[in-house]
Design a protein around this motif. Structure first.
Motif, mmCIF file in Angstrom:
data_model
loop_
_atom_site.group_PDB
_atom_site.id
_atom_site.type_symbol
_atom_site.label_atom_id
_atom_site.label_comp_id
_atom_site.label_asym_id
_atom_site.label_seq_id
_atom_site.Cartn_x
_atom_site.Cartn_y
_atom_site.Cartn_z
ATOM 1 N N THR A 44 2.431 6.081 -1.981
ATOM 2 C CA THR A 44 3.479 7.071 -1.749
ATOM 3 C C THR A 44 4.558 7.054 -2.821
ATOM 4 O OG1 THR A 44 3.108 6.916 0.638
ATOM 5 C CG2 THR A 44 5.193 7.889 -0.076
ATOM 6 N N LEU A 45 5.101 5.882 -3.103
ATOM 7 C CA LEU A 45 6.249 5.824 -4.021
ATOM 8 C C LEU A 45 5.853 5.961 -5.486
ATOM 9 C CD1 LEU A 45 8.445 3.088 -2.327
ATOM 10 C CD2 LEU A 45 8.579 5.581 -2.119
ATOM 11 N N LYS A 46 4.833 5.260 -5.925
ATOM 12 C CA LYS A 46 4.463 5.311 -7.348
ATOM 13 C C LYS A 46 4.120 6.727 -7.810
ATOM 14 C CE LYS A 46 3.803 0.623 -8.458
ATOM 15 N NZ LYS A 46 3.402 -0.235 -9.522
ATOM 16 N N PRO A 47 3.400 7.535 -7.011
ATOM 17 C CA PRO A 47 3.162 8.917 -7.449
ATOM 18 C C PRO A 47 4.452 9.733 -7.575
ATOM 19 C CG PRO A 47 1.556 8.293 -5.784
ATOM 20 C CD PRO A 47 2.581 7.195 -5.833
ATOM 21 N N ILE A 48 5.430 9.463 -6.720
ATOM 22 C CA ILE A 48 6.719 10.163 -6.841
ATOM 23 C C ILE A 48 7.408 9.739 -8.124
ATOM 24 C CG2 ILE A 48 9.039 10.403 -5.850
ATOM 25 C CD1 ILE A 48 7.697 10.181 -3.064
ATOM 26 N N TYR A 49 7.484 8.436 -8.379
ATOM 27 C CA TYR A 49 8.121 7.959 -9.602
ATOM 28 C C TYR A 49 7.427 8.527 -10.840
ATOM 29 C CZ TYR A 49 10.126 4.371 -6.483
ATOM 30 O OH TYR A 49 10.760 3.711 -5.474
ATOM 31 N N ALA A 50 6.106 8.659 -10.794
ATOM 32 C CA ALA A 50 5.346 9.160 -11.947
ATOM 33 C C ALA A 50 5.712 10.601 -12.288
ATOM 34 C CB ALA A 50 3.848 9.039 -11.679
ATOM 35 N N ARG A 51 6.149 11.370 -11.297
ATOM 36 C CA ARG A 51 6.543 12.764 -11.547
ATOM 37 C C ARG A 51 7.860 12.854 -12.315
ATOM 38 N NH1 ARG A 51 5.616 14.223 -5.666
ATOM 39 N NH2 ARG A 51 7.752 14.984 -5.698
ATOM 40 N N TYR A 52 8.612 11.767 -12.358
ATOM 41 C CA TYR A 52 9.931 11.763 -12.995
ATOM 42 C C TYR A 52 10.018 10.593 -13.986
ATOM 43 C CZ TYR A 52 10.457 14.925 -9.178
ATOM 44 O OH TYR A 52 10.252 15.976 -8.309
ATOM 45 N N ARG A 59 0.837 -1.203 0.000
ATOM 46 C CA ARG A 59 0.000 0.000 0.000
ATOM 47 C C ARG A 59 0.875 1.257 0.000
ATOM 48 N NH1 ARG A 59 -3.469 -1.780 3.031
ATOM 49 N NH2 ARG A 59 -2.614 -1.289 5.061
ATOM 50 N N PHE A 60 1.934 1.245 0.800
ATOM 51 C CA PHE A 60 2.865 2.380 0.835
ATOM 52 C C PHE A 60 3.488 2.596 -0.547
ATOM 53 C CE2 PHE A 60 7.144 4.095 1.301
ATOM 54 C CZ PHE A 60 6.879 5.273 1.980
ATOM 55 N N GLU A 61 3.870 1.512 -1.175
ATOM 56 C CA GLU A 61 4.452 1.625 -2.513
ATOM 57 C C GLU A 61 3.450 2.252 -3.479
ATOM 58 O OE1 GLU A 61 6.522 -1.134 -5.964
ATOM 59 O OE2 GLU A 61 5.564 -2.113 -4.267
#
Length: 111
Positions: free
Chosen positions: A32-40, A27-29
């Motif tokens: 939290t993480l996937k939206p960050i990766y999507a920005r880059y 769930r954290f991935e």
């Protein structure tokens, strides 16, 4: 040199991460993480488990980036996130590398 840079981030999991259930980690991935990766989108990431083979780090993240600036921004976003602030993980080392860089060097010698 037009090829992407590769960065190997050696990371260590903290007890806060290890206390999470596997579903909480997924769930954290997702949240939290996937939206960050999507920005880059210019940075591709692969994840490797290392804890069975070394005490230095538990995980290795391999980032491939066409832009050092985009990689830098991604790392800052991760540092600002609960991944590092909770903390769930810490960076042990970040190793920049160029895949087969010697080929570019050899090519420029031949000119």
């Amino acid at each position: 040199m037009s090829q992407p840079m590769t960065f190997f981030a050696l990371m260590r999991a903290h007890p806060n991460w290890l206390r999470l259930s596997r579903p909480e980690r997924r769930r954290f991935e997702q949240e939290t993480l996937k939206p960050i990766y999507a920005r880059y989108p210019g940075v591709k990431m692969r994840w490797f488990d290392a804890e069975a083979f070394t005490a230095r780090c538990s995980d290795v993240a391999m980032f491939e980036a066409a832009s050092v600036k985009e990689f830098y921004f991604l790392i800052d976003a991760l540092r600002d996130s609960p991944l590092m602030t909770e903390p769930y993980f810490e960076f042990v080392d970040i190793i920049p590398a160029v895949e087969d860089g010697f080929l570019d060097y050899d090519a420029q010698l031949a000119r």
